[in-house]
Write an enzyme that holds these catalytic residues in place. Sequence first.
Site, short mmCIF file in Angstrom:
data_model
loop_
_atom_site.label_atom_id
_atom_site.label_comp_id
_atom_site.label_asym_id
_atom_site.label_seq_id
_atom_site.Cartn_x
_atom_site.Cartn_y
_atom_site.Cartn_z
N GLY A 132 15.68 5.94 0.39
CA GLY A 132 15.68 5.45 1.76
C GLY A 132 14.38 4.75 2.11
O GLY A 132 13.66 4.28 1.22
N CYS A 133 14.08 4.67 3.38
CA CYS A 133 12.86 4.01 3.86
C CYS A 133 11.65 4.57 3.13
O CYS A 133 11.44 5.78 3.08
CB CYS A 133 12.72 4.23 5.36
SG CYS A 133 11.17 3.59 6.05
N PHE A 134 10.83 3.67 2.58
CA PHE A 134 9.73 4.15 1.75
C PHE A 134 8.59 4.79 2.53
O PHE A 134 7.73 5.42 1.95
CB PHE A 134 9.20 3.09 0.78
CG PHE A 134 8.91 1.72 1.33
CD1 PHE A 134 8.56 1.49 2.65
CD2 PHE A 134 8.98 0.61 0.49
CE1 PHE A 134 8.27 0.22 3.13
CE2 PHE A 134 8.70 -0.67 0.95
CZ PHE A 134 8.34 -0.86 2.29
N TRP A 135 8.59 4.68 3.84
CA TRP A 135 7.52 5.33 4.61
C TRP A 135 7.56 6.85 4.44
O TRP A 135 6.59 7.47 4.05
CB TRP A 135 7.63 4.97 6.08
CG TRP A 135 7.39 3.53 6.41
CD1 TRP A 135 6.85 2.58 5.59
CD2 TRP A 135 7.69 2.88 7.65
NE1 TRP A 135 6.80 1.38 6.24
CE2 TRP A 135 7.30 1.53 7.51
CE3 TRP A 135 8.24 3.30 8.85
CZ2 TRP A 135 7.45 0.60 8.53
CZ3 TRP A 135 8.40 2.38 9.89
CH2 TRP A 135 8.01 1.05 9.72
#
Length: 215
Positions: free
Chosen positions: A57-60
């Site tokens: 998912g979102c790499f943050w």
Amino acid sequence: MTLRSEILVNKNVLPTAEQALPGRETPMTLPETHFVNGNPLLGPFTSNVEFAIFGLGCFWGAERRLWQQEGVVSTVAGYAGGFTPNPTYEEVCSGLTGHTEVVLVVYEPEKISYDSLLKVFWEAHNPTQGMRQGNDIGTQYRSVIYCTTPEQLAAAKASADAFQAELSKAGLGGITTEIEEAPTVYFAETYHQQYLAKNPQGYCGLGGTGVCLPA
């Protein structure tokens, strides 16, 4: 055949190599050190290290979960699995690069094993959702394990089988995670690197299924 214009609207369809954006030859410029731990972002490293690549998912949020593991020396947010060389974030968000958001993990195998990283990976997100992760929808959020050695590839596939058995017991669906040999990882822009350390109140869509991978 899906048209390029349709991909811009339907972010769940991967482009072909011919449809993908052309990109550029120049890679992103990165800081020399990791914002959280001060280690070299990409080396040289003084200890014996290995590399792993995960997309969840979102790499943050994914990067934060991984840098928090003892034995992880460095993490880098990037893009991989598509066609466009050295893409920008905006290009990846268009759906016309074929890339997914990934985290390159540099770790000391004497302190944390690859199997331990796989356990973190499977339990930190929902690997059954195809081209999405929670409310984040699109090919850039698909679940992937890109393996840097044959041993990693074998371990990743074995762990997928084991986790699928646990998911099935819980009444959940089939794993959609791509498990492949590692392609080129293109680094994301500096502002994405260790984003949630710089922006503690920033968005994090990371969420698991509640299912655990047996040790």
